[in-house]
Design a protein around this motif. Structure first.
Motif, PDB file in Angstrom:
ATOM      1  N   PHE A  23      13.699 -47.503 -39.236  1.00 60.49           N
ATOM      2  CA  PHE A  23      13.341 -46.423 -38.252  1.00 60.49           C
ATOM      3  C   PHE A  23      13.412 -47.250 -36.791  1.00 60.49           C
ATOM      4  O   PHE A  23      14.111 -46.775 -35.937  1.00 60.49           O
ATOM      5  CB  PHE A  23      11.928 -46.325 -38.504  1.00 60.49           C
ATOM      6  CG  PHE A  23      11.494 -45.290 -39.625  1.00 60.49           C
ATOM      7  CD1 PHE A  23      12.613 -44.464 -39.943  1.00 60.49           C
ATOM      8  CD2 PHE A  23      10.444 -45.113 -40.234  1.00 60.49           C
ATOM      9  CE1 PHE A  23      12.324 -43.678 -40.978  1.00 60.49           C
ATOM     10  CE2 PHE A  23      10.202 -44.358 -41.217  1.00 60.49           C
ATOM     11  CZ  PHE A  23      11.063 -43.585 -41.665  1.00 60.49           C
ATOM     12  N   LEU A  24      13.099 -48.811 -36.866  1.00 60.31           N
ATOM     13  CA  LEU A  24      13.125 -49.548 -35.494  1.00 60.31           C
ATOM     14  C   LEU A  24      14.780 -49.584 -35.075  1.00 60.31           C
ATOM     15  O   LEU A  24      14.924 -49.197 -33.696  1.00 60.31           O
ATOM     16  CB  LEU A  24      12.329 -50.687 -35.517  1.00 60.31           C
ATOM     17  CG  LEU A  24      12.286 -51.480 -34.440  1.00 60.31           C
ATOM     18  CD1 LEU A  24      11.576 -50.898 -33.232  1.00 60.31           C
ATOM     19  CD2 LEU A  24      11.884 -52.899 -34.662  1.00 60.31           C
ATOM     20  N   ASN A  25      15.358 -49.859 -35.857  1.00 60.44           N
ATOM     21  CA  ASN A  25      16.814 -50.426 -35.459  1.00 60.44           C
ATOM     22  C   ASN A  25      17.696 -49.289 -35.367  1.00 60.44           C
ATOM     23  O   ASN A  25      18.715 -49.452 -34.782  1.00 60.44           O
ATOM     24  CB  ASN A  25      17.351 -51.362 -36.458  1.00 60.44           C
ATOM     25  CG  ASN A  25      16.686 -52.730 -36.006  1.00 60.44           C
ATOM     26  OD1 ASN A  25      15.963 -52.877 -35.151  1.00 60.44           O
ATOM     27  ND2 ASN A  25      16.644 -53.780 -37.292  1.00 60.44           N
ATOM     28  N   VAL A  26      17.340 -48.284 -36.252  1.00 59.25           N
ATOM     29  CA  VAL A  26      18.342 -47.012 -36.284  1.00 59.25           C
ATOM     30  C   VAL A  26      17.898 -45.883 -35.920  1.00 59.25           C
ATOM     31  O   VAL A  26      18.116 -45.250 -34.561  1.00 59.25           O
ATOM     32  CB  VAL A  26      19.043 -46.859 -37.846  1.00 59.25           C
ATOM     33  CG1 VAL A  26      19.891 -45.956 -37.736  1.00 59.25           C
ATOM     34  CG2 VAL A  26      19.512 -48.353 -38.247  1.00 59.25           C
ATOM     35  N   GLU A  27      16.827 -45.281 -36.650  1.00 57.42           N
ATOM     36  CA  GLU A  27      16.629 -43.701 -36.500  1.00 57.42           C
ATOM     37  C   GLU A  27      15.715 -43.665 -35.260  1.00 57.42           C
ATOM     38  O   GLU A  27      16.271 -42.429 -34.478  1.00 57.42           O
ATOM     39  CB  GLU A  27      15.626 -43.453 -37.681  1.00 57.42           C
ATOM     40  CG  GLU A  27      16.025 -43.653 -38.968  1.00 57.42           C
ATOM     41  CD  GLU A  27      17.231 -42.766 -39.493  1.00 57.42           C
ATOM     42  OE1 GLU A  27      17.382 -41.771 -38.932  1.00 57.42           O
ATOM     43  OE2 GLU A  27      18.013 -43.088 -40.264  1.00 57.42           O
ATOM     44  N   ASN A  28      15.181 -44.498 -34.436  1.00 48.73           N
ATOM     45  CA  ASN A  28      14.415 -44.106 -33.538  1.00 48.73           C
ATOM     46  C   ASN A  28      15.117 -44.911 -32.358  1.00 48.73           C
ATOM     47  O   ASN A  28      14.574 -44.970 -31.139  1.00 48.73           O
ATOM     48  CB  ASN A  28      13.007 -44.931 -33.698  1.00 48.73           C
ATOM     49  CG  ASN A  28      12.209 -43.920 -32.591  1.00 48.73           C
ATOM     50  OD1 ASN A  28      12.155 -42.779 -32.328  1.00 48.73           O
ATOM     51  ND2 ASN A  28      11.151 -44.750 -32.115  1.00 48.73           N
ATOM     52  N   GLN A  29      16.554 -45.218 -32.269  1.00 43.50           N
ATOM     53  CA  GLN A  29      17.349 -45.665 -31.268  1.00 43.50           C
ATOM     54  C   GLN A  29      18.046 -44.434 -30.914  1.00 43.50           C
ATOM     55  O   GLN A  29      18.548 -43.675 -31.423  1.00 43.50           O
ATOM     56  CB  GLN A  29      18.096 -46.545 -31.683  1.00 43.50           C
ATOM     57  CG  GLN A  29      17.414 -47.972 -32.036  1.00 43.50           C
ATOM     58  CD  GLN A  29      16.567 -48.611 -30.647  1.00 43.50           C
ATOM     59  OE1 GLN A  29      17.260 -48.604 -29.677  1.00 43.50           O
ATOM     60  NE2 GLN A  29      15.536 -49.178 -31.117  1.00 43.50           N
ATOM     61  N   PRO A  30      18.406 -44.588 -29.466  1.00 42.17           N
ATOM     62  CA  PRO A  30      19.160 -43.384 -28.925  1.00 42.17           C
ATOM     63  C   PRO A  30      20.472 -43.199 -29.587  1.00 42.17           C
ATOM     64  O   PRO A  30      20.949 -41.954 -30.055  1.00 42.17           O
ATOM     65  CB  PRO A  30      19.485 -43.849 -27.478  1.00 42.17           C
ATOM     66  CG  PRO A  30      18.312 -44.808 -27.125  1.00 42.17           C
ATOM     67  CD  PRO A  30      18.019 -45.456 -28.280  1.00 42.17           C
ATOM     68  N   GLN A  69      21.238 -44.280 -32.629  1.00 43.63           N
ATOM     69  CA  GLN A  69      21.142 -44.699 -34.038  1.00 43.63           C
ATOM     70  C   GLN A  69      21.998 -45.700 -34.618  1.00 43.63           C
ATOM     71  O   GLN A  69      22.058 -46.823 -34.133  1.00 43.63           O
ATOM     72  CB  GLN A  69      21.014 -43.224 -34.831  1.00 43.63           C
ATOM     73  CG  GLN A  69      20.145 -42.389 -34.134  1.00 43.63           C
ATOM     74  CD  GLN A  69      20.105 -40.989 -34.738  1.00 43.63           C
ATOM     75  OE1 GLN A  69      20.992 -40.421 -35.101  1.00 43.63           O
ATOM     76  NE2 GLN A  69      18.868 -40.294 -34.832  1.00 43.63           N
ATOM     77  N   GLY A  70      22.747 -45.377 -35.758  1.00 38.84           N
ATOM     78  CA  GLY A  70      23.814 -46.055 -36.233  1.00 38.84           C
ATOM     79  C   GLY A  70      25.230 -46.482 -35.421  1.00 38.84           C
ATOM     80  O   GLY A  70      25.925 -46.911 -36.101  1.00 38.84           O
ATOM     81  N   MET A 100      21.651 -51.441 -30.678  1.00 36.01           N
ATOM     82  CA  MET A 100      20.601 -51.621 -32.139  1.00 36.01           C
ATOM     83  C   MET A 100      21.049 -53.126 -32.088  1.00 36.01           C
ATOM     84  O   MET A 100      21.852 -53.695 -32.417  1.00 36.01           O
ATOM     85  CB  MET A 100      21.423 -50.949 -33.139  1.00 36.01           C
ATOM     86  CG  MET A 100      20.813 -51.009 -34.237  1.00 36.01           C
ATOM     87  SD  MET A 100      21.385 -49.879 -35.658  1.00 36.01           S
ATOM     88  CE  MET A 100      22.990 -50.687 -35.818  1.00 36.01           C
ATOM     89  N   PRO A 130      10.420 -41.091 -35.843  1.00 42.79           N
ATOM     90  CA  PRO A 130       9.938 -41.321 -37.177  1.00 42.79           C
ATOM     91  C   PRO A 130       8.817 -42.610 -37.006  1.00 42.79           C
ATOM     92  O   PRO A 130       8.191 -42.964 -37.595  1.00 42.79           O
ATOM     93  CB  PRO A 130      11.107 -42.053 -37.690  1.00 42.79           C
ATOM     94  CG  PRO A 130      12.252 -42.335 -36.431  1.00 42.79           C
ATOM     95  CD  PRO A 130      11.667 -41.471 -35.419  1.00 42.79           C
ATOM     96  N   GLN A 131       8.842 -43.181 -35.530  1.00 45.37           N
ATOM     97  CA  GLN A 131       7.724 -44.249 -35.367  1.00 45.37           C
ATOM     98  C   GLN A 131       7.133 -44.090 -34.099  1.00 45.37           C
ATOM     99  O   GLN A 131       7.520 -43.142 -33.192  1.00 45.37           O
ATOM    100  CB  GLN A 131       8.475 -45.560 -35.396  1.00 45.37           C
ATOM    101  CG  GLN A 131       8.959 -46.110 -36.514  1.00 45.37           C
ATOM    102  CD  GLN A 131       9.725 -47.397 -36.351  1.00 45.37           C
ATOM    103  OE1 GLN A 131      10.511 -47.609 -35.418  1.00 45.37           O
ATOM    104  NE2 GLN A 131       9.533 -48.524 -37.270  1.00 45.37           N
TER     105      GLN A 131
END
Lengths: 482, 483
Positions: free
Chosen positions: A182-189, A191-192, B1, B291-292
């Motif tokens: 979540f921190l490194n991917v999903e909640n980032q602008p 993402q991946g 990231m 999600p967080q």
């Protein structure tokens, strides 16, 4: 409140042969260390100087554990790196994210220390420990005061002998891993994008192209028995390298290693693994929407030449010529266009140019203003690659590229306190090549790169049909990023 | 990231304190040992006090115009790291948010008659680049080059710092860079959270009140504004150069004198303070579907020059260990952290984290309970001093953090022996000193709590937490509307 405005990755290195990856290289009985004085050759710019002299003692135990010792008493600390030859590239199908999940589990408990976390044991000594999972290895590294080496060796031997792998541990650590994703991917602008999305676009072989963070459903399905089977298969002495660098007495340490790691039994042979990629014959492209992003971007990847070849070294300098430093061609181009952002990129974006084994990408990416079309940005930057295919670089430009690569290498190893970079290089060379002294031949490879070789490499590896592109589109839409 | 932090650990000595609140971890009874580790001793005795380590040699020279040069001959490779640090940053901007950032970016566009391309090529030939950065109270221009090029790199840096050309044709490019940076900040929940914290830590007329400039602000600054900022805030008297690595000290000092001796002392430091204020507020920012929850919980503290500073650092370590241990034990979050921001005239202790949405309320309940607990009973500090001293040694032994430590000492005008006496200062702190500090500073009515997350999921639960009943709640909708 600006971040540092200069890019350029920190390099370290490794030159590897796939065939050696899973060889358990027993060198007979006993614990005879080869004493090797590792002298990095003087770079051209420092012709009269021998710059570095890193002592290395290397041996393989009867159980296959490769051990590298590198004494240096500059600072009274000692660093222990334990690398296992299992990364997300080699995790089994249906078990996406498993190598990484296990990395977390490995901290949870071990028979002698019980549920006290590994890092709590290390912290009690005043040290710190961390770990990460990459394409081809999982590494654990700790630095402690020099008088605490016994404690860390004992704790490592404890978990390598008998880790506690229960459903309770899995539940806790699965939650932590979910939060990490979540921190490194999903909640980032973005993402991946690009670290996950680009390899998933550029590679076809599942081992290289799956989501290495793991599908949450795969993580949810993990059981304690899976973990124990994974441990028995991959966390074995014959699939591991132990590096000790820093302030220690070599004789004492050899005794400890012989007594504490020597009795751990070898594991089974490693499974057959085909990570090869088919030759790419046409551009691969995905346009992905990232709902929380506000600006567009492009990420472009090309397949690297096999490691250790002249073309591999040429790509190291191409990386410098195009991306690294303000004088790099792509940086100058986007500066003159006034995009207001820099081009990022590297060989092996999740590691460095040396610590991988198998198919790999050289990639670059940029987030650019929405006033410019992404395809125009792509054409602009690809124009510099076309120039490399057509024109020879000047002697001045290749000299700058060599100097920058050299400085990046020096930065990466210049830490007499925690020694992260040196440990990474020694472990990678030992794990993949059974030869940590390969560290000595990197500069030679770089020195031999010529303008002609750069042009030839660009023609062979950097043609439009060989590239993969992921365009990041900001805003809401049907298709989200991976 | 950022994946480089994958699995970095936080089990600090404060775990000992954690065990007083939650079920303690237990070692395996010896009778249950399997044969797999029969070759290992059942336990290892604690190693004892951390071995001593003297701060690596360094010395400072001051020129007649007030410019200081610190030499740090520490490094394993034939490289030299030169940083020119000027006491000019966001704190000097007044209401013109990020004018200092724009100024520094514009300075890098050309200097001493050289274009940015020429500067880039000159540094590239040495193996380096011109780096520039702005933080709250300083600007830094730096390069990392092969050792033999040290004097040449220093001269080039001097041109940029002293004689920026501010070429008009490059000004819009510099502006676009800063606009892009602001846009990237605006997208990130952590930056949104930090910006909200600053609304309560500083009064409206303070330069730090507004963290991220609007696009209109940035488009409104002129080349004249930038030139003026440089003129008013840059000068020899506000500049400190750090030279680290392998270098010929005589040659580097000569180069520094040649490049900087005739620079005017310039304007004095205006001495603006930035002591964080008491908030007693909970600011919730809606990020639907997140999600967080991104959390900043912060309390004002005295500054680094206070007598309690060493005990405050111990308090941070103990609290951080306790909170991080709980988060990792439960899996509520991946990268919990606590830290003290030392500012001019004050400081703030902060817990920051990204907690999964479903567990946000439960996790915050635990965190606030632990903070309450710290005010009533001494937290175990056994082993903390050794841990901190060990970390300090690792920091002062490492090339890049050593220069940071020395620069920190200088930035706050701490005693010249600050680094040499750090270990003794930390060893003198006892658990009662920590308890007293927690009682004084970690009270419920002093907190500022900012959470960026899916408010449909977490708001009601947060509003019901007992520890927050005395605080004012502010809700910020996804479109920025405040309630």
């Amino acid at each position: 409140m600006q971040a540092w405005r200069v890019g350029g990755e920190l390099g370290s290195f490794c030159m590897l042969r796939l065939s050696e990856r899973f060889t358990s290289s027993c060198h007979g009985a006993g614990f005879l260390f080869l004493i090797l004085a590792l002298v990095l050759p003087a770079p051209a710019a420092l012709a009269d100087d021998v710059s570095l002299d890193i002592p290395i003692q290397y041996e393989t135990l009867d159980n296959g554990l490769r051990v590298v010792l590198s004494p240096d008493d500059t600072v009274p600390t000692v660093t222990v790196g334990l690398y296992f030859g299992i990364g997300f590239r080699s995790e089994p199908p249906g078990r996406t994210g498993y190598a990484h999940l296990f990395e977390h589990l490995y901290f949870a408990g071990a028979e002698l220390r019980g549920d006290i976390p590994f890092d709590a044991i290390i912290a009690q000594t005043g040290g710190n420990s961390s770990a990460y999972t990459r394409f081809d290895f999982t590494r654990y590294i700790s630095t402690v005061p020099s008088n605490a080496l016994d404690m860390i060796l004992w704790a490592e031997a404890d978990r390598m002998s008998a880790p506690l792998l229960t459903d309770r541990h899995i539940t806790t650590h699965r939650n932590t891993v979910r939060n990490e994703i979540f921190l490194n991917v999903e909640n980032q602008p973005y993402q991946g994008w690009p670290l996950i999305d680009l390899p998933m676009t550029a590679f076809e072989n599942w081992h290289n192209s799956h989501n290495f963070y793991g599908d949450l459903s795969d993580l949810d399905a993990a059981t304690a028995e899976d973990a124990r089977a994974f441990f028995r298969q991959y966390y074995t002495p014959n699939n591991a390298v132990l590096v000790i660098a820093g302030d220690f007495d070599a004789e004492t340490v050899r005794t400890r290693i012989r007594d504490w790691f020597g009795p751990i039994p070898s594991g089974p042979p490693l499974p057959e693994l085909d990570v090869s990629e088919p030759e790419q014959t046409a551009e691969r492209r995905r346009d992905l929407v990232y709902p929380n992003a506000s600006q567009p971007g492009i990420a472009v990847g090309y397949h690297m030449p096999p490691r250790g070849t002249p073309e591999y070294y040429a790509m190291m300098l191409i990386d410098m010529i195009l991306i690294s430093g303000d004088d790099a061609r792509m940086q100058r181009l986007v500066a003159s266009e006034g995009f207001g952002s820099r081009v990022s990129g590297s060989i092996n974006a999740l590691g460095n140019a040396y610590n991988y084994q198998g198919p790999m990408l050289w990639e670059y990416n940029i987030v650019h203003p929405e006033t410019v079309n992404s395809d125009d940005v792509l054409d602009l930057l690809e124009g510099e690659i076309a120039r490399l295919r057509e024109e020879l670089v000047s002697p001045d430009e290749i000299a700058r590229a060599r100097a920058k690569r050299l400085v990046e290498f020096y930065i990466s190893i210049d830490d007499p306190s925690t020694r992260d970079g040196i440990v990474d290089l020694l472990a990678s060379f030992a794990l993949f090549d059974d030869d940590p002294t390969r560290i000595n031949r990197i500069e030679e490879g770089i020195e031999h790169v010529t303008p002609e070789l750069i042009r030839e490499t660009a023609r062979t590896y950097l043609s439009p049909h060989q590239r993969s592109v992921v365009v990041a589109i900001p805003g809401s839409g049907e298709e989200g990023g991976e | 990231m950022d994946l480089t932090g994958l699995c970095t650990r936080f089990a600090l000595p404060g775990l000992l304190a954690l065990s007083a609140l939650f079920a303690p971890a237990q070692a395996q009874p010896e009778s249950e040992r399997s044969a797999a580790n029969a070759h290992l001793p059942p336990r290892i005795e604690p190693p004892g006090p951390v071995p001593g380590f003297a701060t690596p040699n360094n010395w400072t020279v001051e020129l007649d115009n007030g410019l200081k040069i610190t030499f740090i001959p520490w490094g394993m490779t034939p490289t030299v790291d030169i940083r020119v640090v000027v006491r000019a940053g966001n704190i000097d901007e007044g209401q013109n948010t990020w004018l200092s950032d724009l100024t520094v970016e514009a300075m890098a566009q050309g200097a001493g008659g050289r274009s940015d391309d020429e500067i880039a090529e000159a540094f590239g030939a040495m193996g380096g680049s011109l780096s520039s950065s702005v933080v709250t109270d300083r600007s830094t221009f730096a390069s990392f080059v092969l050792a033999e090029h040290g004097p040449e790199a220093l001269a080039l840096l001097a041109e940029t710092v002293r004689e920026p050309d501010f070429p008009p044709e490059r000004f819009e490019a510099a502006r676009t860079t800063i606009i892009q940076l602001a846009e990237s900040w605006r997208q990130q929940p952590a930056m949104q959270g930090m910006a909200a914290v600053n609304l309560y830590q500083h009064p409206e007329d303070h330069p730090f009140y507004r963290t991220i400039p609007t696009r209109e602000q940035l488009t409104g600054y002129s080349l004249r504004d930038v030139r003026r900022f440089h003129r008013r805030h840059f000068g020899a008297g506000r500049t400190h150069i750090y030279i680290t690595g392998q270098f010929d000290a005589d040659a580097m000092e000569a180069a520094a004198r040649e490049a900087f001796s005739d620079w005017e002392r310039g304007p004095a430091d205006e001495g603006i303070d930035a002591a964080p204020q008491v908030g007693n507020v909970v600011h919730l920012i809606d990020r639907p579907g997140a999600p967080q929850s991104t959390v900043f919980l912060t309390y004002p503290l005295p500054g680094i020059d206070s007598k309690t500073a060493p005990a405050l650092e111990v308090m941070d370590v103990v609290m951080g260990g306790m909170i991080a241990g709980r988060m990792l034990d439960t899996g509520y979050s991946y990268a919990p952290q606590t830290y003290i921001d030392w500012a001019r005239g004050g400081a703030a202790w902060t817990y920051s984290d990204d907690i999964d949405t479903a567990n946000t309320v439960a996790a915050m309940q635990d965190v606030l309970t632990m903070i309450d607990y710290s005010r009533f009973r001494p937290l175990g500090t056994e082993g903390v001093a050794d841990w901190m001293i060990s970390r300090f040694i690792m920091s002062t032994g490492a090339r890049f953090s050593l220069v940071g430590q020395i620069a920190f000492r200088n930035a706050f005008d701490l005693p010249i022996d600050y680094l040499d006496t750090y270990a003794d200062q930390i060893r003198r702190v006892d658990e009662h000193a920590v308890l007293n500090l927690a009682r004084e500073y970690l009270t419920r009515d002093r907190l500022t709590l900012v959470i960026v997350g899916d408010l449909d999921q977490i708001e009601a639960g947060l509003r019901a937490l007992p520890a927050l009943q005395g605080a004012r709640f502010v809700r910020q909708d996804a479109d920025g509307t405040l309630h």
